[in-house]
Design a protein around this motif. Sequence first.
Motif, PDB file in Angstrom:
ATOM      1  N   GLY A  67      90.145 -94.894   2.609  1.00 44.69           N
ATOM      2  CA  GLY A  67      91.439 -95.403   2.168  1.00 44.69           C
ATOM      3  C   GLY A  67      91.997 -96.533   2.999  1.00 44.69           C
ATOM      4  O   GLY A  67      92.478 -97.547   2.469  1.00 44.69           O
ATOM      5  N   TYR A  68      91.940 -96.391   4.329  1.00 43.74           N
ATOM      6  CA  TYR A  68      92.548 -97.396   5.198  1.00 43.74           C
ATOM      7  C   TYR A  68      91.863 -98.747   5.046  1.00 43.74           C
ATOM      8  O   TYR A  68      92.524 -99.791   4.986  1.00 43.74           O
ATOM      9  CB  TYR A  68      92.490 -96.934   6.655  1.00 43.74           C
ATOM     10  N   SER A  69      90.562 -98.758   4.977  1.00 39.01           N
ATOM     11  CA  SER A  69      89.848-100.036   4.859  1.00 39.01           C
ATOM     12  C   SER A  69      90.077-100.676   3.490  1.00 39.01           C
ATOM     13  O   SER A  69      90.186-101.903   3.382  1.00 39.01           O
ATOM     14  CB  SER A  69      88.352 -99.839   5.117  1.00 39.01           C
ATOM     15  N   LEU A  70      90.188 -99.863   2.429  1.00 34.74           N
ATOM     16  CA  LEU A  70      90.497-100.429   1.114  1.00 34.74           C
ATOM     17  C   LEU A  70      91.891-101.049   1.085  1.00 34.74           C
ATOM     18  O   LEU A  70      92.140-102.021   0.375  1.00 34.74           O
ATOM     19  CB  LEU A  70      90.400 -99.349   0.033  1.00 34.74           C
ATOM     20  N   LEU A  71      92.793-100.477   1.884  1.00 37.70           N
ATOM     21  CA  LEU A  71      94.159-100.982   1.934  1.00 37.70           C
ATOM     22  C   LEU A  71      94.293-102.203   2.824  1.00 37.70           C
ATOM     23  O   LEU A  71      94.854-103.238   2.417  1.00 37.70           O
ATOM     24  CB  LEU A  71      95.097 -99.870   2.420  1.00 37.70           C
ATOM     25  N   LEU A  72      93.762-102.142   4.044  1.00 39.18           N
ATOM     26  CA  LEU A  72      94.017-103.192   5.028  1.00 39.18           C
ATOM     27  C   LEU A  72      92.749-103.861   5.557  1.00 39.18           C
ATOM     28  O   LEU A  72      92.818-104.629   6.520  1.00 39.18           O
ATOM     29  CB  LEU A  72      94.822-102.621   6.200  1.00 39.18           C
ATOM     30  N   ILE A 140      94.097 -99.195  -3.125  1.00 38.74           N
ATOM     31  CA  ILE A 140      93.762-100.454  -3.794  1.00 38.74           C
ATOM     32  C   ILE A 140      95.005-101.143  -4.330  1.00 38.74           C
ATOM     33  O   ILE A 140      95.214-102.341  -4.112  1.00 38.74           O
ATOM     34  CB  ILE A 140      92.715-100.201  -4.907  1.00 38.74           C
ATOM     35  N   GLU A 141      95.870-100.392  -5.033  1.00 40.79           N
ATOM     36  CA  GLU A 141      97.073-101.063  -5.559  1.00 40.79           C
ATOM     37  C   GLU A 141      98.030-101.449  -4.429  1.00 40.79           C
ATOM     38  O   GLU A 141      98.722-102.471  -4.529  1.00 40.79           O
ATOM     39  CB  GLU A 141      97.760-100.211  -6.628  1.00 40.79           C
ATOM     40  N   ALA A 142      98.062-100.684  -3.351  1.00 44.81           N
ATOM     41  CA  ALA A 142      98.907-101.058  -2.214  1.00 44.81           C
ATOM     42  C   ALA A 142      98.362-102.309  -1.514  1.00 44.81           C
ATOM     43  O   ALA A 142      99.129-103.106  -0.968  1.00 44.81           O
ATOM     44  CB  ALA A 142      99.012 -99.894  -1.232  1.00 44.81           C
ATOM     45  N   HIS A 143      97.041-102.497  -1.530  1.00 46.42           N
ATOM     46  CA  HIS A 143      96.435-103.697  -0.958  1.00 46.42           C
ATOM     47  C   HIS A 143      96.940-104.951  -1.665  1.00 46.42           C
ATOM     48  O   HIS A 143      97.128-105.998  -1.029  1.00 46.42           O
ATOM     49  CB  HIS A 143      94.910-103.619  -1.060  1.00 46.42           C
ATOM     50  N   TRP A 146     100.607-105.187   0.024  1.00 50.55           N
ATOM     51  CA  TRP A 146     100.783-105.122   1.484  1.00 50.55           C
ATOM     52  C   TRP A 146      99.520-105.471   2.274  1.00 50.55           C
ATOM     53  O   TRP A 146      99.586-105.561   3.510  1.00 50.55           O
ATOM     54  CB  TRP A 146     101.234-103.708   1.879  1.00 50.55           C
ATOM     55  N   GLY A 147      98.405-105.667   1.600  1.00 51.57           N
ATOM     56  CA  GLY A 147      97.167-105.948   2.323  1.00 51.57           C
ATOM     57  C   GLY A 147      96.646-107.354   2.128  1.00 51.57           C
ATOM     58  O   GLY A 147      95.483-107.631   2.443  1.00 51.57           O
ATOM     59  N   GLY A 148      97.492-108.230   1.594  1.00 51.59           N
ATOM     60  CA  GLY A 148      97.054-109.610   1.374  1.00 51.59           C
ATOM     61  C   GLY A 148      96.418-109.840   0.026  1.00 51.59           C
ATOM     62  O   GLY A 148      95.742-110.851  -0.183  1.00 51.59           O
ATOM     63  N   GLY A 155     104.044-113.650  -4.443  1.00 53.47           N
ATOM     64  CA  GLY A 155     105.432-113.519  -4.031  1.00 53.47           C
ATOM     65  C   GLY A 155     106.115-112.294  -4.617  1.00 53.47           C
ATOM     66  O   GLY A 155     107.346-112.176  -4.592  1.00 53.47           O
ATOM     67  N   PHE A 156     105.336-111.354  -5.138  1.00 54.05           N
ATOM     68  CA  PHE A 156     105.881-110.073  -5.612  1.00 54.05           C
ATOM     69  C   PHE A 156     106.468-109.330  -4.418  1.00 54.05           C
ATOM     70  O   PHE A 156     105.867-109.261  -3.353  1.00 54.05           O
ATOM     71  CB  PHE A 156     104.760-109.257  -6.261  1.00 54.05           C
ATOM     72  N   HIS A 157     107.671-108.737  -4.599  1.00 55.49           N
ATOM     73  CA  HIS A 157     108.364-108.111  -3.466  1.00 55.49           C
ATOM     74  C   HIS A 157     108.563-106.612  -3.688  1.00 55.49           C
ATOM     75  O   HIS A 157     109.179-106.198  -4.663  1.00 55.49           O
ATOM     76  CB  HIS A 157     109.725-108.770  -3.242  1.00 55.49           C
TER      77      HIS A 157
END
Length: 596
Positions: A67-72, A140-143, A146-148, A155-157
């Motif tokens: 999970g962590y690597s998929l995110l960040l 994946i969706e958080a990436h 928040w993960g670039g 520019g989605f906030h």
Amino acid sequence: MSNEILDYINSNLWGVWYLIGAALVFWMQAGFAMVEAGFTRAKNSGNIIMKNLMDFCIGTVMFIVIGYSLLLGNDVRGVFGAPGFNIFKDYANFDFSGFVFNLVFCATTATIVSGAMAERTKFISYCVYSAVISAVIYPIEAHWTWGGGFLAKMGFHDFAGSNCIHMVGGICALIGAAMLGPRIGKFSKRTGKPHAIPGHNLTIGALGVFILWLGWYGFNGAAATSLEDLGSIFLTTTIAPAVATVVCMIFTWIKYGKPDVSMCLNASLAGLVAITASCDVTDCAGSFIIGAVAGVLVVFGVWLLDYKLKIDDPVGAVAVHMMNGIWGTFAVGLFATKSAPGFQIALDGGAIKAEGLFYGGGFTQLGLQIVGMAATIAWTVVTITITFLAIKHTLGLRVSAEEELQGLDSVEHGLSSAYADFMPAGNMFYSAGTSVETLKGNVPIDKAVEVTNVSTASAPKPAAYKKNETEKNEEIPKLTKVSIICKQSKFEDLKESLNNIGVNGLTVMQVLGCGTQKGMTTKYRGAELDVVLLPKMKVEVVVSAVPVETVIDTAKKALYTGNIGDGKIFVYDVENVVKVRTGDSGFDALQSDDEI
């Protein structure tokens, strides 16, 4: 040198706050557990505690593995992070704080699903889909944000997760609850109307809400990088839930005739969810409006699921998280303002492109918010549907009807009760038919208490007792048992009144029951309570010297209020009474020693 020292202190201070914020978010797991346990029935409490515990523990394992690597991890075409095992291969240079911070948010997403699928989901199946959410769906969706990923570049906030966490968790909850089907007895088989199934411990539920509110200051504020930004985030994080709760109280008071306690607790959470995306870029006025809408939206969401979609969500997770996650993400495009300290920070970092529509920014940011939500919704719907279908056709999602009725504590975990050595209030029971209108108003005294005469004259006499020759020839005083069902609050008045007429021997029991009014039907979260077993006192006396009519009249006067629920009096013939200590029987057995 002094500037270097100040910079060092400042950077480390915010680093410490970052980890404190992560600890506060972890503490929210306790809040989710208490809310879910309190809003459901006692027979499932242990199962719910276990699920909320395993959300975090399984989530930690899956976050380490993938999970962590998929995110960040290093961005791959804006879609996901490159898988890697730096936590094992290069621990000395690993981002310890970043891992812990993102882990607690990941666990929150999985926990949201638990409440909507409570009381009828197999534990093994829950563990599997919780693992999938933590390993793949959320990272994946958080990436993207928040993960670039591609949403971040647009520019989605979403500052703290109205979209990435709450909306995603709420969508998973909606689809899971729909696939599972409602709990037994939730909807009338004849009319389809929902039956309310109140939770067993509103106090625990309220404690959970307060824990969550406290944790939300870390949830929203942990990523702040200046005191002004943090102060503004704390302010908006306080205003929105407070306004949402007040609005919900007024709305339910008007709509249902009484302010709904559990709905107001949900409204506090709804306001927190709704402000999460924009907490850093909105002002007091914006957060006020966001909270007001959330307070009404949560009530609408519960009504929509109960009355239109026929989806059973025991804790209101869909109304709180999905609907207000959508609203909160959308609200960024309406209320973002440069007067908020965090707006310029977000603008400089590319995390936002323009002010909101109501602050002169046009439709630019609103359009970006809609695109971001649409992408996240599509991803979540597809992946969680595949996950649930796979589980349904292999392990199975739902326990059997017998297991559900018995309670998951027993069948899934071998617990006789989550409240060992306590006598919890009995579960409330509900009929499968339609509910009745609430009956109100005063009743004449001769109608207030129903007296039922139960004769045993035609019944077979007990074999254990036979009259002797003396008794056959003598006039034996009649023995009568009077059984009185009354409100708990009137017991002392009844006891004193009976003592005043010479009735001193009482047998007293605490019981649950209802009369023909089915426990005075009322509403809970907008649905009617149907056949509620209310706490009552059962007082039994056997009399001979004191006339039965006197006992009845005394009880009626002591218990009468003129309202439904005053009680009932049952009168029985008694064959005989035997005093164990002396062997006295009949009339003599009911007298004290100095009266014989």
